[in-house]
Design a protein around this motif. Structure first.
Motif, mmCIF file in Angstrom:
data_model
loop_
_atom_site.group_PDB
_atom_site.id
_atom_site.type_symbol
_atom_site.label_atom_id
_atom_site.label_comp_id
_atom_site.label_asym_id
_atom_site.label_seq_id
_atom_site.Cartn_x
_atom_site.Cartn_y
_atom_site.Cartn_z
ATOM 1 N N SER A 166 0.839 -1.193 0.000
ATOM 2 C CA SER A 166 0.000 0.000 0.000
ATOM 3 C C SER A 166 0.870 1.237 0.000
ATOM 4 N N GLY A 184 0.089 3.912 1.488
ATOM 5 C CA GLY A 184 0.049 4.389 2.861
ATOM 6 C C GLY A 184 -0.542 5.774 3.023
ATOM 7 N N LYS A 237 2.876 -1.225 4.408
ATOM 8 C CA LYS A 237 3.004 0.179 4.027
ATOM 9 C C LYS A 237 4.420 0.565 3.614
#
Length: 274
Positions: A111, A113, A141
């Protein structure tokens, strides 16, 4: 935990997830299934299904295979079994279905983030994976040179419908030799005394043999803030939360918890299906 699925678009975020998956695979003697979904127009997908030779499609397929070979040469994958899975698809909602087909035990995704599930590395579809997946989904993240897990926050309202998620969490914790920190967050609008909260937690876990845990009743303005602040207080390696499937994280606990929990968490988050 024998099979780990890692969806990739060959981005940095995807590489971060793959590195984490490699650490987990080494600890558990697991195989990695590296999945790349080709974003191909529907007309070309139909052509593939009809066994037609479409130059554009073949080009993207060859590029994906080439990138896969480059990834296999990465030092962090040395000695691991990595299986290539390339699927011509226009969406990523089929990841959960592929996980079922391959009998996957864990999905690891990257991700950005900054904007959470709305900007996950494969567009906005990671949220769909979390909602539809029947196996745990680990959202990464940042880059982790050494992904070790010693402290896991398991936040819950500790009602009976969450018991299956706790079983999954204990299995994950045992694979790392980690301690679980059972967390119940008190808010002004939904307050429970510490005594009653601990009684509920004790009743919730009494049928499980897992004993490497702590119990905390934490007061904060909201459930999201309580989870994030407690995780920060103990410097947790991982936050575990439950999802009700199609309703997603927004219907976590007795009331509602927004996706801000995942969006704002700087540490990895793992979701378990109720």
């Amino acid at each position: 935990m024998k099979k780990i699925l890692v969806p990739t678009d060959f981005s940095k975020e995807a590489e971060n997830a793959l590195k984490v998956a490699s650490h987990i695979a080494r600890k558990n003697n697991s195989e990695i299934y590296l999945l790349h979904l080709l974003e191909i127009p529907l007309t070309n997908v139909d052509a593939i299904n009809a066994n037609a030779d479409v130059p554009e499609v073949m080009f993207f397929m060859k590029m994906a295979h080439r990138k896969f070979k480059e990834i296999l040469a990465s030092e962090f994958l040395e000695g691991l079994t990595v299986n290539e899975v390339v699927k011509p698809d226009v969406s990523f909602s089929s990841i959960a279905e592929i996980a079922k087909e391959q009998d996957i035990d864990l999905i690891v995704m990257g991700s950005h983030g900054s904007s959470g599930f709305e900007e996950v590395f494969i567009g906005s579809n990671a949220e769909k994976v979390v909602r539809s997946s029947h196996v745990p989904v680990l959202v990464i993240k940042n880059e982790h040179e050494d992904f070790s897990v010693e402290d896991i926050v398991f936040a819950s309202d500790f009602k009976k419908d969450n018991k299956e998620t706790y079983r999954q969490a204990t299995e994950f914790a045992m694979s790392f030799g980690a301690q679980i920190h059972l967390l119940m967050v008190n808010t002004p609008g939904n307050f429970t005394t510490t005594t009653k909260a601990k009684e509920r937690i004790d009743e919730f876990i009494k049928d499980y043999s897992f004993r490497n845990y702590t119990i905390t009743v934490y007061n904060d303005d909201s459930v999201e803030k309580g989870i994030l602040n407690f995780a920060k207080d103990i410097d947790a390696d991982l936050i575990g939360i439950s999802t009700h499937g199609r309703q997603g994280i927004a219907h976590f606990f007795n009331g509602s918890i927004s996706e801000d929990l995942v969006n704002h968490a700087k540490r990895p988050v793992i979701t378990f299906k109720i």
